[in-house]
Write a protein that holds these residues in place. Structure first.
Motif, PDB file in Angstrom:
ATOM      1  N   PRO A  80       0.796  -1.245   0.006  1.00 46.70           N
ATOM      2  CA  PRO A  80       0.097  -0.014  -0.083  1.00 46.70           C
ATOM      3  C   PRO A  80       0.919   1.302   0.109  1.00 46.70           C
ATOM      4  CG  PRO A  80       0.199  -0.705   2.254  1.00 46.70           C
ATOM      5  CD  PRO A  80       1.198  -1.828   1.404  1.00 46.70           C
ATOM      6  N   SER A  81       0.419   2.580  -0.039  1.00 44.55           N
ATOM      7  CA  SER A  81       0.900   3.581  -0.071  1.00 44.55           C
ATOM      8  C   SER A  81       1.430   3.934   1.305  1.00 44.55           C
ATOM      9  CB  SER A  81       0.133   4.783  -0.563  1.00 44.55           C
ATOM     10  OG  SER A  81       0.468   5.990  -0.057  1.00 44.55           O
ATOM     11  N   GLY A  82       2.811   4.083   1.484  1.00 45.05           N
ATOM     12  CA  GLY A  82       3.283   4.431   3.148  1.00 45.05           C
ATOM     13  C   GLY A  82       2.887   5.849   3.502  1.00 45.05           C
ATOM     14  N   HIS A  83       2.752   6.741   2.519  1.00 49.25           N
ATOM     15  CA  HIS A  83       2.675   8.038   2.798  1.00 49.25           C
ATOM     16  C   HIS A  83       1.119   8.304   3.229  1.00 49.25           C
ATOM     17  CE1 HIS A  83       6.432   8.944   0.921  1.00 49.25           C
ATOM     18  NE2 HIS A  83       6.428  10.093   1.469  1.00 49.25           N
ATOM     19  N   SER A  84       0.339   7.515   2.630  1.00 49.79           N
ATOM     20  CA  SER A  84      -1.159   7.527   2.837  1.00 49.79           C
ATOM     21  C   SER A  84      -1.366   6.804   4.425  1.00 49.79           C
ATOM     22  CB  SER A  84      -1.908   6.880   1.845  1.00 49.79           C
ATOM     23  OG  SER A  84      -1.966   7.219   0.677  1.00 49.79           O
ATOM     24  N   GLY A 137      -3.500   1.829   2.042  1.00 47.87           N
ATOM     25  CA  GLY A 137      -2.549   2.799   3.063  1.00 47.87           C
ATOM     26  C   GLY A 137      -3.518   3.582   3.887  1.00 47.87           C
ATOM     27  N   SER A 138      -4.460   4.271   3.527  1.00 44.92           N
ATOM     28  CA  SER A 138      -5.269   4.958   4.445  1.00 44.92           C
ATOM     29  C   SER A 138      -5.898   3.892   5.300  1.00 44.92           C
ATOM     30  CB  SER A 138      -6.390   5.726   3.840  1.00 44.92           C
ATOM     31  OG  SER A 138      -7.168   4.780   3.057  1.00 44.92           O
ATOM     32  N   ALA A 139      -6.411   2.765   5.047  1.00 45.89           N
ATOM     33  CA  ALA A 139      -6.994   2.017   5.863  1.00 45.89           C
ATOM     34  C   ALA A 139      -6.018   1.274   7.002  1.00 45.89           C
ATOM     35  CB  ALA A 139      -7.691   0.796   5.058  1.00 45.89           C
TER      36      ALA A 139
END
Length: 235
Positions: free
Chosen positions: A136-140, A188-190
């Motif tokens: 997933p997106s680490g920044h998110s 990422g957000s989840a």
């Protein structure tokens, strides 16, 4: 379970807004292909927008998150718990994100379009990350972990709305800059929200077993109270 529900009730507005945002993301990923969704979310590219979203993406970077936590520790003794929660949620989300990246190989946008021979190119591809560690997106994850911690800690509606808005901009910046797909941002957000909740649930045992011993060591209490250590000093 009761403790988890108690954490969720700390700020029901945050979880309501996040659920709505996640539902929209999920619908887009279900009804649109990766490529179509990515192109639809990148209609306009200008140097000014690139600069703005580069600034947003920095807010999801570990350097900013840790610096914020240290600033709170140094300037506000009253809110040090908030700083520790920020650090715990950041570390948890980072570990989970890296594990998922390792076990779920997913191509970055530039690699995806190249591999599938799709005639699509963004100017940001020249500086975007490549490889197969997109999900997933680490920044998110970092952005939504921070947003969740701030919302749950303060319990204020204004903080909740503002933090989610900024986290959403950070997440979108990863798509705009060509680093991630919407599926990566959703994952990422989840991950970030889940790790924020876990940081509240695990805070007390972590404080007792890790934070307190470190604080005692840094302050010298651990050494002074060690067995066989004299409590008197030479004059």
């Amino acid at each position: 379970m009761k403790r988890a529900l108690k954490v969720l009730k700390r700020n029901t507005l945050f979880f309501l807004l996040f659920t709505m945002i996640a539902a929209v993301m999920l619908c887009l990923t279900l009804f649109l292909s990766k490529a179509t969704c990515f192109m639809a979310l990148n209609p306009v590219h200008t140097p000014t927008l690139a600069l703005i979203f580069n600034m947003f993406t920095f807010l999801g970077d570990g350097t900013f998150v840790i610096a914020l936590a240290i600033l709170i520790i140094v300037t506000s003794k009253r809110h040090r718990r908030l700083a520790y929660l920020i650090i715990i949620s950041y570390l948890l989300s980072g570990i989970v994100a890296q594990l998922l990246k390792t076990f779920i190989p997913a191509p970055r946008p530039a690699v995806f379009f190249h591999e599938h021979h799709l005639n699509y190119y963004l100017d940001t591809f020249a500086h975007s990350r490549i490889g197969w560690r997109s999900f997933p997106s680490g920044h998110s994850a970092s952005a939504f972990a921070l947003a969740a911690v701030l919302s749950l800690y303060t319990r204020r509606k204004t903080v909740c709305v503002l933090s989610i808005a900024i986290a959403l901009c950070i997440a979108y910046s990863r798509i705009y800059l060509g680093h991630h797909f919407l599926t990566d941002v959703l994952g990422g957000s989840a991950t970030g929200v889940l790790c924020a909740v876990l940081s509240f649930l695990w805070y007390k045992p972590i404080k007792r077993t890790i934070i307190k011993p470190i604080k005692n060591t840094l302050s010298g209490k651990g050494l002074r109270n060690a067995p066989g250590t004299s409590m008197t000093t030479d004059v």
